[in-house]
Each structure stands twice: as C-alpha cells, then as structure tokens.
Write a protein that holds these residues in place. Structure first.
Motif, short mmCIF file in Angstrom:
data_model
loop_
_atom_site.label_atom_id
_atom_site.label_comp_id
_atom_site.label_asym_id
_atom_site.label_seq_id
_atom_site.Cartn_x
_atom_site.Cartn_y
_atom_site.Cartn_z
N GLY A 1 0.82 -1.22 0.00
CA GLY A 1 0.00 0.00 0.00
C GLY A 1 0.84 1.26 0.00
N ALA A 2 2.00 1.20 0.66
CA ALA A 2 2.91 2.35 0.67
C ALA A 2 3.78 2.38 -0.57
N ASP A 3 4.18 1.22 -1.05
CA ASP A 3 5.10 1.15 -2.20
C ASP A 3 4.53 1.80 -3.45
N ILE A 4 3.23 1.73 -3.63
CA ILE A 4 2.60 2.25 -4.85
C ILE A 4 2.89 3.74 -5.01
N THR A 5 2.94 4.47 -3.90
CA THR A 5 3.22 5.92 -3.96
C THR A 5 4.65 6.24 -3.50
N THR A 6 5.50 5.23 -3.44
CA THR A 6 6.87 5.34 -2.93
C THR A 6 6.90 5.92 -1.52
N GLY A 7 5.89 5.53 -0.74
CA GLY A 7 5.85 5.94 0.65
C GLY A 7 6.63 4.99 1.54
N GLU A 8 6.58 5.22 2.84
CA GLU A 8 7.32 4.41 3.81
C GLU A 8 6.38 3.42 4.51
N TYR A 9 6.88 2.22 4.68
CA TYR A 9 6.18 1.21 5.47
C TYR A 9 6.94 1.02 6.77
N SER A 10 6.22 1.02 7.90
CA SER A 10 6.85 0.81 9.20
C SER A 10 6.00 -0.16 10.01
N ALA A 11 6.65 -0.88 10.88
CA ALA A 11 5.96 -1.72 11.85
C ALA A 11 6.38 -1.25 13.23
N ILE A 12 5.40 -1.01 14.11
CA ILE A 12 5.71 -0.49 15.43
C ILE A 12 5.07 -1.33 16.53
N ASP A 13 5.59 -1.18 17.72
CA ASP A 13 4.98 -1.78 18.89
C ASP A 13 4.04 -0.74 19.47
N HIS A 14 2.76 -0.82 19.10
CA HIS A 14 1.81 0.22 19.48
C HIS A 14 1.44 0.16 20.96
N ASN A 15 1.76 -0.93 21.62
CA ASN A 15 1.43 -1.05 23.04
C ASN A 15 2.58 -0.60 23.95
N ARG A 16 3.68 -0.17 23.35
CA ARG A 16 4.80 0.30 24.17
C ARG A 16 4.48 1.68 24.75
N GLU A 17 4.66 1.81 26.02
CA GLU A 17 4.37 3.08 26.69
C GLU A 17 5.44 4.10 26.36
N THR A 18 5.01 5.33 26.10
CA THR A 18 5.95 6.40 25.79
C THR A 18 6.75 6.79 27.03
N VAL A 19 8.06 6.85 26.88
CA VAL A 19 8.94 7.23 27.98
C VAL A 19 9.30 8.71 27.84
N HIS A 20 8.94 9.49 28.82
CA HIS A 20 9.26 10.93 28.80
C HIS A 20 10.48 11.17 29.70
N ILE A 21 11.49 11.81 29.15
CA ILE A 21 12.71 12.09 29.90
C ILE A 21 12.60 13.46 30.59
N ALA A 22 12.65 13.44 31.91
CA ALA A 22 12.65 14.71 32.66
C ALA A 22 14.03 15.35 32.57
N THR A 23 14.05 16.68 32.52
CA THR A 23 15.32 17.40 32.43
C THR A 23 15.38 18.51 33.48
N PRO A 24 16.57 19.03 33.76
CA PRO A 24 16.71 20.12 34.74
C PRO A 24 16.04 21.42 34.29
N TYR A 25 15.60 21.49 33.05
CA TYR A 25 15.04 22.73 32.50
C TYR A 25 13.51 22.74 32.50
N ASP A 26 12.89 21.62 32.85
CA ASP A 26 11.45 21.48 32.73
C ASP A 26 10.67 22.47 33.59
N ASP A 27 11.05 22.56 34.87
CA ASP A 27 10.30 23.43 35.78
C ASP A 27 10.35 24.89 35.33
N ILE A 28 11.49 25.31 34.83
CA ILE A 28 11.62 26.71 34.37
C ILE A 28 10.73 26.94 33.16
N ILE A 29 10.73 25.97 32.23
CA ILE A 29 9.91 26.11 31.03
C ILE A 29 8.42 26.14 31.38
N LEU A 30 8.01 25.33 32.35
CA LEU A 30 6.60 25.31 32.75
C LEU A 30 6.19 26.63 33.41
#
Length: 390
Positions: free
Chosen positions: A211-240
């Motif tokens: 389905g992607a190849d016909i338009t020279t698009g990209e095909y990907s396979a992902i683990d959709h059940n993997r929880e997103t990991v957010h990295i906290a940084t020393p700058y977060d509180d200031i930005i908020l």
C-alpha cells in the motif's frame, strides 16, 4: 470481522476549510465575522505547506496506539517546526480521521472525518484526546479514498502532501481496492505511508507495505502497546513557569474567544496528564511559528495588516479592555506582543539545552509512532527541498 482499531494519528488531518462539515448556523455566522475582521488570504506563493492526514483505526486493539499519538503529538509538532524550504514560510496542516469503529456509520464505511485540514493545534489536541475505541471493520482502501476526496489538498506539487494510516488488520479489507486508492493518491502527488501495529513480516504479508510502495511511501511496523517514555530534564520546571507567563499574554476577542482561551488551558491540562515532560513539549510547541491563534487572540490577529482592532465589538473583549480607546488598545497589544516574543525566545533557548540533555540520556527508539512519522516526513520532504535543523 475482528475488533481492532487502526487509527490515523497526528492526524493529522485537517484544515478548517473545505469540509468544516455540518456546522450549525451559529458557527457559520462566526466564520463570516472572522472573514470580516481578518481578510481571507490567497495562497501565498512564498508558503510551502506540510499537509498531514492521519487515519486512525479506533477498533478495540488500538488503545495503545492512540495513547502514543496523544503522548507524542507535541514532540512531533516540535520536530516539524524546524522545517526549512529556502526562504519560504512553512505552514503545517493536520487532518484526522477515525475508522474501524462499530460506533461509526456503516453506510459511510465505518469512517468519520474528525477534523479537516487545520492549523489549530489546540483543536487537533482536543479531538485526539476525545477519541475512543470500539470493535469494527477496518477498511483501509475506503478511508484513504475518502480522505483524498474530502480534504483540501494543495494542487501545486511543491507542497508536501502525506497520508499516514495505521492499523493491524489486512490492508485488503473493504469495498474500495487499496490499489485503486493508492493509484489515485499517486496521480495527485499524495504520498501514502503505512504503519502496521505488529510484526514487520506480518504487515508485509497483509499488504501494508505494498500500500505504501505504490506511492513510494514508507512502510513501518511499530509496537503500538509500548508506553511512551518521557525524559525529565533540569530545565522542565523553568519552562513550565514560562508557560504560565506565556498564557498571560493571550487576549481573547470575538464571540468564541473566551471559549477558545479555555480550550488552550484544557489542552495544557491534557498534556500534563501524561507527564510534566509532555507538558514541556507542548510549551515548546506554543513558542513555535506553528502555534497561531488569529481567530481569537488579538496579539496573533494584529500581525495581519488587514486586521482592524476597532471593528471588534467592545462586548466581545475581556472586561479589562472594554473601556480602552483605539490608541490604548493598540498600545496594550504592542506591549503584550513584545512580552510574548521575549518569553518565547527564552523557551527556545532553554529547549536547546533540554533537547541536548534528552539525547545524552536516552536511547534511540525507532519502534514507536513518533519515529515512524518523523522518519517518513523528513525523507519525503527532502525530495521537495525541505530540510530540518534547529
């Protein structure tokens, strides 16, 4: 007829234009008012659009994918905000569809346009967070065909026009042959990118790659059940803290101004519901050129030379501004605009340090939604002279 949910994320899809479908009369009146206050601009030859239509399967098995879309939306927007194309201005438009849900009309092929192409990032976030899953039939060819026919795609091939469809059922289901839909997309210079939620080889066997190849698009396979990991940084509180100050620079106007101002606050809250780091990502997005609210914010509206603040009805301004003269209003807007730019610049400077910290303290992950989207967008964008740099 298994119960699954393939979604179309970032969905993207949509510019409040074309199919701002089935709006009540009050909304139509509001649109006329906006057109009176801010002249509708013709296509700017010095603007290059990135149009992304996200097709999300909202059947039962896709809850993890929707969660990734919600959790990763702002990082995706941030990465796209670094796009360059010569001296042209870049405009991002996202449309969103859901399909494969028993709660959707069967006569429409279990498909719903959630949003037409839109550059209203708060509205996109709102609709994304409102998505729910239910069992149903997943018709990939049908939803692709529908998005091609309904959305306001740019006709000029200098623009980047992309469809992303994600799911985990065979690509061949439904009344519309996916090969016909993909051929139509190819003729209109629209690239289809497919994201299979599951095993890479299984996605190939069920025609997601073709389905992607016909338009020279990209095909990907992902683990959709993997929880997103957010990295906290020393700058977060200031930005908020800067985000709180940034919000104080918005001056609503118009019949729906107060409502849109509330929507902004609600989407801040939605981002925080995933983590403080995700709220930081949204704050960074709010400091980018993609976050504009001319329809309800006087600061953004005043950037348009056609905008006349004196034509805004006094009873549609915040209480503290109703008694001000035209000159006083303009002075107030100028001061708030200056303050906003200063805050946004501080956020950008802190974000550079934040991005570097995250790179140094996290492992590269190519198996999530964000990676699949960004890799495809950047690769296809380079073919049209787009580049990415911070």
């Amino acid at each position: 007829m298994k119960t699954f949910f393939t979604w179309s994320m970032l969905c993207l899809l949509v510019t409040i234009s074309c199919n701002a479908n089935n709006k009540p009369n009050s909304d139509l009146a509001f649109q006329k008012e906006k057109n009176h206050l801010i002249q509708t601009t013709k296509t700017d030859p010095n603007t290059r659009n990135i149009q992304v239509a996200l097709l999300l399967d909202t059947s039962n098995s896709m809850d993890g994918l929707i969660d990734q879309a919600k959790a990763q939306l702002w990082e995706i927007v941030n990465e796209l905000s670094y796009a360059k194309c010569g001296h042209n201005k870049i405009k991002l438009e996202i449309a969103l569809y859901e399909y494969g849900n028993d709660g959707l009309p069967s006569q429409e092929g279990f498909i719903r346009q959630v949003l037409p192409f839109s550059d209203d990032l708060d509205e996109i976030s709102k609709e994304l967070f409102a998505l729910t899953t239910n069992g149903g039939n997943e018709y990939c060819g049908k939803v692709i065909n529908t998005s091609i026919n309904q959305l306001g795609w740019k006709k000029n091939n200098d623009h980047l026009k992309l469809i992303f469809i994600a799911g985990n059922e065979p690509f061949t289901q439904g009344p519309v042959d996916y090969k016909d839909a993909a051929t139509d997309a190819l003729e209109k210079d629209i690239t289809i990118n497919t994201i299979f939620c599951g095993n890479y080889r299984q996605g190939i066997e069920t025609m997601w790659k073709h389905g992607a190849d016909i338009t020279t698009g990209e095909y990907s396979a992902i683990d959709h059940n993997r929880e997103t990991v957010h990295i906290a940084t020393p700058y977060d509180d200031i930005i908020l803290k800067l985000n709180h100050k940034l919000n104080g620079t918005y001056i609503y106007y118009g019949r729906q101004g107060a409502q849109k101002r509330q929507l902004q606050a609600e989407q801040d809250s939605n981002a925080r519901s995933y983590s403080s780091a995700n709220a930081v990502s949204r704050t960074v997005s709010k400091s980018s050129g993609f976050y504009k609210n001319k329809s309800w914010d006087l600061i953004d509206a005043a950037e348009d030379e056609a905008f006349e603040v004196e034509k805004v009805a006094k009873d549609e301004l915040p209480k503290e501004l109703k008694g001000k003269s035209k000159a006083e209003l303009k002075q107030y807007i100028a001061e708030k605009s200056k303050t906003r730019k200063e805050i946004q610049q501080k956020i950008k400077e802190l974000n550079k340090k934040r991005v570097l910290y995250i790179k140094e303290n996290s492992k590269k992950d190519d198996t999530n939604l964000e990676a699949a989207l960004l890799n495809a967008i950047k690769k296809q964008g380079r073919k049209k002279s787009f580049s990415w740099e911070e």
